[in-house]
Scaffold this motif. Structure first.
Motif, PDB file in Angstrom:
ATOM      1  N   THR A  48      14.666  44.639  96.694  1.00  0.00           N
ATOM      2  CA  THR A  48      14.987  45.792  95.722  1.00  0.00           C
ATOM      3  C   THR A  48      14.901  45.558  94.312  1.00  0.00           C
ATOM      4  O   THR A  48      14.245  46.097  93.586  1.00  0.00           O
ATOM      5  CB  THR A  48      16.434  46.552  95.917  1.00  0.00           C
ATOM      6  OG1 THR A  48      16.620  47.050  97.416  1.00  0.00           O
ATOM      7  CG2 THR A  48      16.516  47.742  95.193  1.00  0.00           C
ATOM      8  N   TYR A  49      15.224  44.445  93.774  1.00  0.00           N
ATOM      9  CA  TYR A  49      15.161  43.770  92.680  1.00  0.00           C
ATOM     10  C   TYR A  49      13.493  43.753  92.538  1.00  0.00           C
ATOM     11  O   TYR A  49      13.112  44.249  91.342  1.00  0.00           O
ATOM     12  CB  TYR A  49      15.870  42.746  92.382  1.00  0.00           C
ATOM     13  CG  TYR A  49      15.880  42.313  90.949  1.00  0.00           C
ATOM     14  CD1 TYR A  49      16.809  42.631  89.928  1.00  0.00           C
ATOM     15  CD2 TYR A  49      15.037  41.170  90.611  1.00  0.00           C
ATOM     16  CE1 TYR A  49      16.866  42.256  88.646  1.00  0.00           C
ATOM     17  CE2 TYR A  49      14.863  40.837  89.283  1.00  0.00           C
ATOM     18  CZ  TYR A  49      15.776  41.418  88.257  1.00  0.00           C
ATOM     19  OH  TYR A  49      15.822  41.126  87.057  1.00  0.00           O
ATOM     20  N   HIS A  82      15.617  46.591 109.034  1.00  0.00           N
ATOM     21  CA  HIS A  82      16.041  46.266 107.969  1.00  0.00           C
ATOM     22  C   HIS A  82      15.869  44.673 107.422  1.00  0.00           C
ATOM     23  O   HIS A  82      16.137  44.392 106.308  1.00  0.00           O
ATOM     24  CB  HIS A  82      17.546  46.412 108.275  1.00  0.00           C
ATOM     25  CG  HIS A  82      17.946  45.235 109.326  1.00  0.00           C
ATOM     26  ND1 HIS A  82      17.459  45.637 110.619  1.00  0.00           N
ATOM     27  CD2 HIS A  82      19.018  44.312 109.402  1.00  0.00           C
ATOM     28  CE1 HIS A  82      17.949  44.728 111.403  1.00  0.00           C
ATOM     29  NE2 HIS A  82      18.961  43.922 110.803  1.00  0.00           N
ATOM     30  N   ILE A  83      15.074  43.989 108.119  1.00  0.00           N
ATOM     31  CA  ILE A  83      14.740  42.723 107.774  1.00  0.00           C
ATOM     32  C   ILE A  83      13.276  42.865 107.529  1.00  0.00           C
ATOM     33  O   ILE A  83      12.689  42.386 106.378  1.00  0.00           O
ATOM     34  CB  ILE A  83      14.961  41.732 108.945  1.00  0.00           C
ATOM     35  CG1 ILE A  83      16.326  41.585 109.231  1.00  0.00           C
ATOM     36  CG2 ILE A  83      14.168  40.348 108.485  1.00  0.00           C
ATOM     37  CD1 ILE A  83      16.568  40.424 110.330  1.00  0.00           C
ATOM     38  N   GLY A  84      12.322  43.545 108.141  1.00  0.00           N
ATOM     39  CA  GLY A  84      10.782  43.536 107.936  1.00  0.00           C
ATOM     40  C   GLY A  84      10.535  44.060 106.702  1.00  0.00           C
ATOM     41  O   GLY A  84       9.660  44.005 106.038  1.00  0.00           O
ATOM     42  N   VAL A  85      11.246  45.433 106.457  1.00  0.00           N
ATOM     43  CA  VAL A  85      10.975  46.136 105.168  1.00  0.00           C
ATOM     44  C   VAL A  85      10.938  45.185 103.905  1.00  0.00           C
ATOM     45  O   VAL A  85      10.154  45.179 103.151  1.00  0.00           O
ATOM     46  CB  VAL A  85      11.814  47.279 105.160  1.00  0.00           C
ATOM     47  CG1 VAL A  85      11.782  47.939 103.500  1.00  0.00           C
ATOM     48  CG2 VAL A  85      11.144  48.369 106.153  1.00  0.00           C
ATOM     49  N   PRO A  86      12.354  44.305 103.876  1.00  0.00           N
ATOM     50  CA  PRO A  86      12.472  43.708 102.685  1.00  0.00           C
ATOM     51  C   PRO A  86      11.387  42.398 102.510  1.00  0.00           C
ATOM     52  O   PRO A  86      10.871  42.301 101.625  1.00  0.00           O
ATOM     53  CB  PRO A  86      13.808  42.826 102.968  1.00  0.00           C
ATOM     54  CG  PRO A  86      14.540  43.959 103.758  1.00  0.00           C
ATOM     55  CD  PRO A  86      13.527  44.625 104.578  1.00  0.00           C
ATOM     56  N   LEU A  87      11.178  41.853 103.896  1.00  0.00           N
ATOM     57  CA  LEU A  87       9.824  41.110 103.736  1.00  0.00           C
ATOM     58  C   LEU A  87       8.493  41.494 103.379  1.00  0.00           C
ATOM     59  O   LEU A  87       7.818  40.905 102.632  1.00  0.00           O
ATOM     60  CB  LEU A  87      10.069  40.415 105.226  1.00  0.00           C
ATOM     61  CG  LEU A  87      10.929  39.531 105.858  1.00  0.00           C
ATOM     62  CD1 LEU A  87      10.843  39.041 107.198  1.00  0.00           C
ATOM     63  CD2 LEU A  87      10.909  38.354 104.870  1.00  0.00           C
ATOM     64  N   THR A  88       8.505  42.748 103.995  1.00  0.00           N
ATOM     65  CA  THR A  88       7.108  43.188 103.183  1.00  0.00           C
ATOM     66  C   THR A  88       7.142  43.459 101.809  1.00  0.00           C
ATOM     67  O   THR A  88       6.101  43.277 101.088  1.00  0.00           O
ATOM     68  CB  THR A  88       6.939  44.876 104.118  1.00  0.00           C
ATOM     69  OG1 THR A  88       6.793  44.296 105.321  1.00  0.00           O
ATOM     70  CG2 THR A  88       5.731  45.376 103.596  1.00  0.00           C
ATOM     71  N   LEU A  89       8.105  43.980 101.208  1.00  0.00           N
ATOM     72  CA  LEU A  89       8.200  44.425 100.016  1.00  0.00           C
ATOM     73  C   LEU A  89       8.217  42.923  98.875  1.00  0.00           C
ATOM     74  O   LEU A  89       7.591  42.925  97.899  1.00  0.00           O
ATOM     75  CB  LEU A  89       9.565  44.902  99.522  1.00  0.00           C
ATOM     76  CG  LEU A  89       9.621  46.608  99.756  1.00  0.00           C
ATOM     77  CD1 LEU A  89      11.135  46.850  99.556  1.00  0.00           C
ATOM     78  CD2 LEU A  89       9.071  47.174  98.988  1.00  0.00           C
TER      79      LEU A  89
END
Length: 424
Positions: free
Chosen positions: A83-84, A129-136
């Motif tokens: 998110t940051y 919930h893990i994959g989306v942060p990794l993509t970002l």
């Protein structure tokens, strides 16, 4: 350690990894631990392999001199860091979810927008919930936009993913009978998927709407900003055509032929084309993307083998997508065999939904109907009902399927594609 403090180190790294077996030089390793394994014990080894830094959630493994840092939760820190990072980006982020077709739609959107922009997008099925942060966190300075797929099997998941990704644009492919057990029925599916709409509306962001979908239409009526397609009065109106079992779209008399089968994929093409137009692409660029995109991910994938045409759609299945696949396959010319496997995560609705699909299949006049899995076996009393893919494969080694066309459709857990090599 907090995300803001750690961020300069992140910017010096190559990428994030959560798999100790895949650590490469200059990676940041997030040590996710399971019930039976403490990944923090691999921290020193990861540094020795060339990792730039390691994040652990057991304080006793912290070693700041070696860039091994403690946080209370590796998962929460991953999400917070993502998110940051998202907040530093000045590019459009497009989010999409839905019961069916979201991965294919994501792939086509990426193909279309990549004709003009450097686009980062969800790789494979990393949509949780893990994959989306990794993509970002994989978005680099050279990327000009991102396409983020969001999957969910219960309520509040999409809400969480939206808080992490903060999308500027969003699209729900459809509302279908998927993950009924987790969502608590079809109304729960609608509520859970609509969390994307809720987030976009609360932040004044843009919604892409298929106006032929009554749920999408009703939930976005009187909302602005939005991009619409589907009807003659929509922002973009496309007409469908098909050739040799492949679907295409026409816009103002200009045609684009895809390598996808099924009119459900026409809607997916329309969504991608609408976004393409919105972001300033010419139709020639959209056509090139559509014509060059070849599905290779066991989703609506057409294969030719030994004089037969196979439709391989074994990555996912639910009552909605299964019914559409059968209807589409029934239009193929020539003899037809269907091999359909269990639809999982249906909860108390499982038996009635499998019975309904079997009845639909029987009404369509297929030359042969083969079912695989315990749920179908409970309702299919013919000799063509198999407990699992291994039993089917054994049968196929001695029995020949004579049909010209063969459909394989099932949930991922059935691994129905394994039977393909035994069909002659």
């Amino acid at each position: 350690m907090n995300p803001e403090t750690f961020y300069p180190l992140f910017l010096q790294s190559s990428k994030i990894t959560i798999d100790s077996r895949k650590i490469e030089k200059n990676d940041i390793f997030f040590a996710f631990s399971g019930e039976n394994f403490n990944a923090a014990t691999l921290a020193e080894d990861a540094i020795n392999k060339g990792a730039f830094a390691v994040i652990v959630e057991q304080r006793e493994f912290e070693n700041k001199q070696r860039k091994i840092y403690y946080v209370p939760s590796t998962l929460e820190f991953l999400q917070q860091l993502a998110t940051y990072h998202r907040n530093q980006l000045k590019i459009p982020v497009i989010a999409l979810t839905g019961s069916n077709g979201k991965t294919t739609t994501k792939e086509i959107i990426h193909a279309v927008l990549s004709q003009k922009f450097n686009v980062q997008y969800t790789f494979g099925n990393l949509n949780n919930h893990i994959g989306v942060p990794l993509t970002l966190l994989s978005i680099k300075p050279e990327h000009e936009m991102a396409v983020i797929e969001m999957g969910a099997n219960h309520q509040k998941e999409i809400e969480l993913l939206c808080k992490i990704a903060q999308p500027n644009f969003g699209y729900i492919t459809n509302f279908g009978k998927a993950h009924l057990e987790g969502f608590g029925g079809f109304e729960g599916v609608i509520k859970g998927k609509s969390e994307l709409y809720d987030d976009l509306k609360s932040n004044g962001q843009t919604i892409l709407v298929n106006e032929n979908d009554p749920i999408q239409f009703e939930k976005t009526e009187n909302y602005s900003p939005k991009i619409t397609f589907g009807k003659e009065g929509s922002d973009y109106f496309f007409e469908e055509f098909s050739k040799d079992n492949f679907v295409g779209l026409s816009f103002n008399g200009n045609k684009a032929q895809s390598k996808l089968t099924g009119n459900y994929n026409f809607t997916n093409l329309c969504a991608a084309a609408s976004l393409g137009f919105h972001f300033g692409l010419e139709f020639a660029q959209i056509r090139a993307a559509i014509q060059n995109y070849t599905p290779t991910n066991m989703r609506s994938q057409i294969l030719e083998k030994n004089g037969k045409t196979f439709v391989l759609d074994t990555y996912n299945a639910n009552p909605s997508s299964m019914a559409e696949s059968l209807k589409n396959f029934s239009k193929f010319e020539g003899s037809k065999t269907i091999i359909i496997g269990d639809m999982l995560e249906l909860g108390t609705e499982s038996e009635v939904e499998h019975q309904s699909i079997l009845e639909l299949a029987n009404s369509m006049g297929f030359d042969e109907i083969i079912t695989v899995g315990k749920h179908f076996k409970n309702v299919n009393k013919s000799s063509q009902a198999f407990e699992n893919s291994a039993a089917l494969s054994e049968y196929l080694q001695s029995e020949k399927i004579s049909s010209k066309n063969v459909l394989l459709k099932a949930s991922r857990g059935i691994a129905l594609e394994k039977a393909l090599e035994f069909i002659n």
